[in-house]
Every structure is written in C-alpha cells, then in structure tokens.
Design a protein around this motif. Structure first.
Motif, PDB file in Angstrom:
ATOM      1  N   THR A   1      28.802  33.299  40.058  1.00 34.92           N
ATOM      2  CA  THR A   1      27.709  32.564  40.709  1.00 34.92           C
ATOM      3  C   THR A   1      26.776  31.982  39.636  1.00 34.92           C
ATOM      4  O   THR A   1      26.812  32.378  38.462  1.00 34.92           O
ATOM      5  N   PRO A   2      25.873  31.076  40.036  1.00 33.44           N
ATOM      6  CA  PRO A   2      24.906  30.526  39.076  1.00 33.44           C
ATOM      7  C   PRO A   2      23.791  31.509  38.739  1.00 33.44           C
ATOM      8  O   PRO A   2      23.011  31.279  37.802  1.00 33.44           O
TER       9      PRO A   2
ATOM     10  N   ARG B   1      49.885  41.117  35.662  1.00 32.26           N
ATOM     11  CA  ARG B   1      48.703  41.692  35.026  1.00 32.26           C
ATOM     12  C   ARG B   1      49.077  42.940  34.236  1.00 32.26           C
ATOM     13  O   ARG B   1      49.851  43.773  34.695  1.00 32.26           O
ATOM     14  N   LYS B   2      48.507  43.095  33.064  1.00 31.14           N
ATOM     15  CA  LYS B   2      48.780  44.251  32.221  1.00 31.14           C
ATOM     16  C   LYS B   2      47.607  45.226  32.273  1.00 31.14           C
ATOM     17  O   LYS B   2      46.450  44.821  32.308  1.00 31.14           O
ATOM     18  N   GLY B   3      47.929  46.516  32.267  1.00 34.10           N
ATOM     19  CA  GLY B   3      46.898  47.543  32.277  1.00 34.10           C
ATOM     20  C   GLY B   3      46.436  47.859  33.687  1.00 34.10           C
ATOM     21  O   GLY B   3      46.592  47.055  34.614  1.00 34.10           O
ATOM     22  N   PRO B   4      45.829  49.020  33.869  1.00 30.86           N
ATOM     23  CA  PRO B   4      45.407  49.460  35.202  1.00 30.86           C
ATOM     24  C   PRO B   4      44.006  49.015  35.603  1.00 30.86           C
ATOM     25  O   PRO B   4      43.572  49.257  36.730  1.00 30.86           O
ATOM     26  N   ALA B   5      43.253  48.364  34.710  1.00 29.00           N
ATOM     27  CA  ALA B   5      41.863  47.992  34.997  1.00 29.00           C
ATOM     28  C   ALA B   5      41.792  46.994  36.159  1.00 29.00           C
ATOM     29  O   ALA B   5      42.716  46.200  36.386  1.00 29.00           O
ATOM     30  N   LEU B   6      40.689  47.044  36.875  1.00 37.19           N
ATOM     31  CA  LEU B   6      40.448  46.146  37.999  1.00 37.19           C
ATOM     32  C   LEU B   6      39.320  45.177  37.653  1.00 37.19           C
ATOM     33  O   LEU B   6      38.437  45.492  36.846  1.00 37.19           O
ATOM     34  N   ASP B   7      39.347  44.015  38.297  1.00 39.94           N
ATOM     35  CA  ASP B   7      38.266  43.039  38.148  1.00 39.94           C
ATOM     36  C   ASP B   7      37.469  42.981  39.442  1.00 39.94           C
ATOM     37  O   ASP B   7      38.044  42.885  40.536  1.00 39.94           O
ATOM     38  N   LEU B   8      36.166  43.018  39.324  1.00 40.81           N
ATOM     39  CA  LEU B   8      35.277  42.747  40.448  1.00 40.81           C
ATOM     40  C   LEU B   8      34.569  41.438  40.130  1.00 40.81           C
ATOM     41  O   LEU B   8      33.726  41.374  39.220  1.00 40.81           O
ATOM     42  N   ILE B   9      34.945  40.376  40.866  1.00 42.41           N
ATOM     43  CA  ILE B   9      34.382  39.054  40.632  1.00 42.41           C
ATOM     44  C   ILE B   9      33.385  38.761  41.746  1.00 42.41           C
ATOM     45  O   ILE B   9      33.763  38.683  42.924  1.00 42.41           O
ATOM     46  N   LEU B  10      32.137  38.615  41.396  1.00 41.94           N
ATOM     47  CA  LEU B  10      31.071  38.439  42.380  1.00 41.94           C
ATOM     48  C   LEU B  10      31.003  36.991  42.841  1.00 41.94           C
ATOM     49  O   LEU B  10      30.955  36.063  42.023  1.00 41.94           O
ATOM     50  N   GLY B  11      30.987  36.785  44.187  1.00 42.36           N
ATOM     51  CA  GLY B  11      30.981  35.449  44.747  1.00 42.36           C
ATOM     52  C   GLY B  11      29.601  34.985  45.172  1.00 42.36           C
ATOM     53  O   GLY B  11      28.608  35.711  45.081  1.00 42.36           O
ATOM     54  N   ASN B  12      29.564  33.763  45.684  1.00 42.11           N
ATOM     55  CA  ASN B  12      28.295  33.134  46.050  1.00 42.11           C
ATOM     56  C   ASN B  12      27.550  33.893  47.148  1.00 42.11           C
ATOM     57  O   ASN B  12      26.313  33.851  47.202  1.00 42.11           O
ATOM     58  N   ALA B  13      28.284  34.552  48.044  1.00 44.36           N
ATOM     59  CA  ALA B  13      27.632  35.263  49.159  1.00 44.36           C
ATOM     60  C   ALA B  13      27.240  36.695  48.800  1.00 44.36           C
ATOM     61  O   ALA B  13      26.713  37.421  49.648  1.00 44.36           O
ATOM     62  N   PHE B  14      27.462  37.073  47.552  1.00 44.98           N
ATOM     63  CA  PHE B  14      27.153  38.465  47.164  1.00 44.98           C
ATOM     64  C   PHE B  14      25.647  38.693  47.133  1.00 44.98           C
ATOM     65  O   PHE B  14      24.886  37.885  46.594  1.00 44.98           O
ATOM     66  N   LYS B  15      25.221  39.801  47.708  1.00 44.21           N
ATOM     67  CA  LYS B  15      23.826  40.223  47.653  1.00 44.21           C
ATOM     68  C   LYS B  15      23.687  41.563  46.960  1.00 44.21           C
ATOM     69  O   LYS B  15      22.845  41.735  46.084  1.00 44.21           O
ATOM     70  N   SER B  16      24.504  42.516  47.370  1.00 47.54           N
ATOM     71  CA  SER B  16      24.463  43.837  46.746  1.00 47.54           C
ATOM     72  C   SER B  16      25.714  44.610  47.140  1.00 47.54           C
ATOM     73  O   SER B  16      26.434  44.212  48.076  1.00 47.54           O
TER      74      SER B  16
END
Length: 209
Positions: free
Chosen positions: A98-99, A167-182
């Motif tokens: 997000t911006p 994808r390599k490795g077990p790590a996860l990505d949390l990508i926050l979007g425009n509607a994210f508040k908390s």
C-alpha cells in the motif's frame, strides 16, 4: 310366636319366619374402590422397579429389535488433533503493498509479540505492489497449504491464500493490501487457532441418536 319375638311383644310387632334383619353397617364402596386403586398402583411401582433393576444389571445396552444402537457419547478424542506447526516454528516475511508507510513494520512487530518468527520486512515486490485490493495475501510453498498457511491465516482471516510450487524454503509472505486496517484481535486469533488444532468427532454420532 317366633323365638325371635321379644317377650311382651305380639300382634303386629311379632316377628315371624326364619328371616331376620342384618345388624352390620352397609358396606362402604368408596373404601373398596380406593383400596383397589392403591393395589394397582403398588403393582405398577413394583413392575417399574423390577425393570430398573434389570436395566442396571444389564448395563442398559439392549436395543430394540431391528434398531441400531447409538453410541452413548462421542469421544472427545475420536480424531487426534491436526499436527500443525506452532507460531514459533513459522517464519513470516511482511511486505507492504500500500502507499501507507510503516505498515509492514508495525504488523511485523505485532506478529512477533504473538510468537511468530519474522523474516524480511519492507515494501512488496513489484508484481504485488499497489495490486492487492483486499486486506492482504498469504503466500507460501505448496507444502504450507494445510500446515503453516492456515496457522498464519488465523491472524488475518480475510487474506487471500496462495501457494507457489517453485518457491524455496518454508517461510511465508504476508503481503498487506489496500483494504488492510489491522490484524485480527489477539483473543479472536487465539480462538481461531484453538479451533484449528482442536480434535473433532468422527461423525459416528448422528442426529436422532
């Protein structure tokens, strides 16, 4: 004169014949009816008590002929808990698509407080930057689909879930979007995690049992 005629009495007061009035009081039919009802009630209680004793000694396990007996109670451990990794075993990269500034760091700090391991924190890659319209996206390897990904989803239930076979490795990505508040509140996230890992009945206990 009859032998039943008292001395000095005669004429129209003379008692003749071999019939004589009975001196006992008339029967009380109410008492007889009450006694009969009491006897029937006593017999009923005796019969019911006998059936209860038979049920106790036989364990009450006999079912009606032609009817399948239902289990008394579904066991709480009918199915073992799903083997899911604990938050401390899951590494999460937090990216901001997000911006708004500082969103990734604040979210990463909160996830760390809740027991998750934190990897990279920063802006989202170009392929996702400003392109996540919802609250967020959870991205991980194919092996995470039914393991670590659902655990992380308890923290942001409305996020989209995706897996990447390359994808390599077990790590996860949390990508926050425009509607994210908390993130979800910690009590709500904890309850969701408990439901996720709690054992479930096998379905042997059905309606009508």
């Amino acid at each position: 004169m009859s032998m039943l005629t008292p001395p000095g009495m005669g004429g129209k007061y003379r008692i003749t014949g071999d019939k004589y009035p009975r001196m006992r009081p008339p029967r009380r039919r109410g008492r007889l009816a009450f006694g009969l009802l009491a006897s029937v009630a006593a017999l009923g209680l005796i019969g019911w008590g006998t059936l209860q004793l038979i049920d106790v000694f036989t364990g009450g396990k006999k079912a009606t002929a032609g009817t399948k007996a239902c289990p008394a109670k579904a066991s709480a451990s009918a199915r073992p808990a799903v083997a899911l990794p604990a938050p401390a075993k899951i590494t999460v990269n937090v990216y901001n698509a997000t911006p708004r500034t500082g969103l990734a760091k604040n979210t990463a700090d909160e996830l760390k407080k809740r027991g998750f391991k934190i990897g990279d924190v920063g802006n989202a890659p170009a392929e996702f930057d400003k392109k996540i319209k919802g609250t967020g996206m959870l991205l991980g390897p194919t092996t995470s689909l039914n393991t670590s990904l659902p655990v992380l989803a308890t923290q942001l239930a409305t996020a989209e879930r995706r897996t990447d076979a390359g994808r390599k490795g077990p790590a996860l990505d949390l990508i926050l979007g425009n509607a994210f508040k908390s993130l979800e509140t910690k009590p709500d996230a904890d309850r969701a995690l408990t439901r996720l890992t709690a054992p479930e009945p096998t379905g042997a206990l059905k309606k009508g049992c």
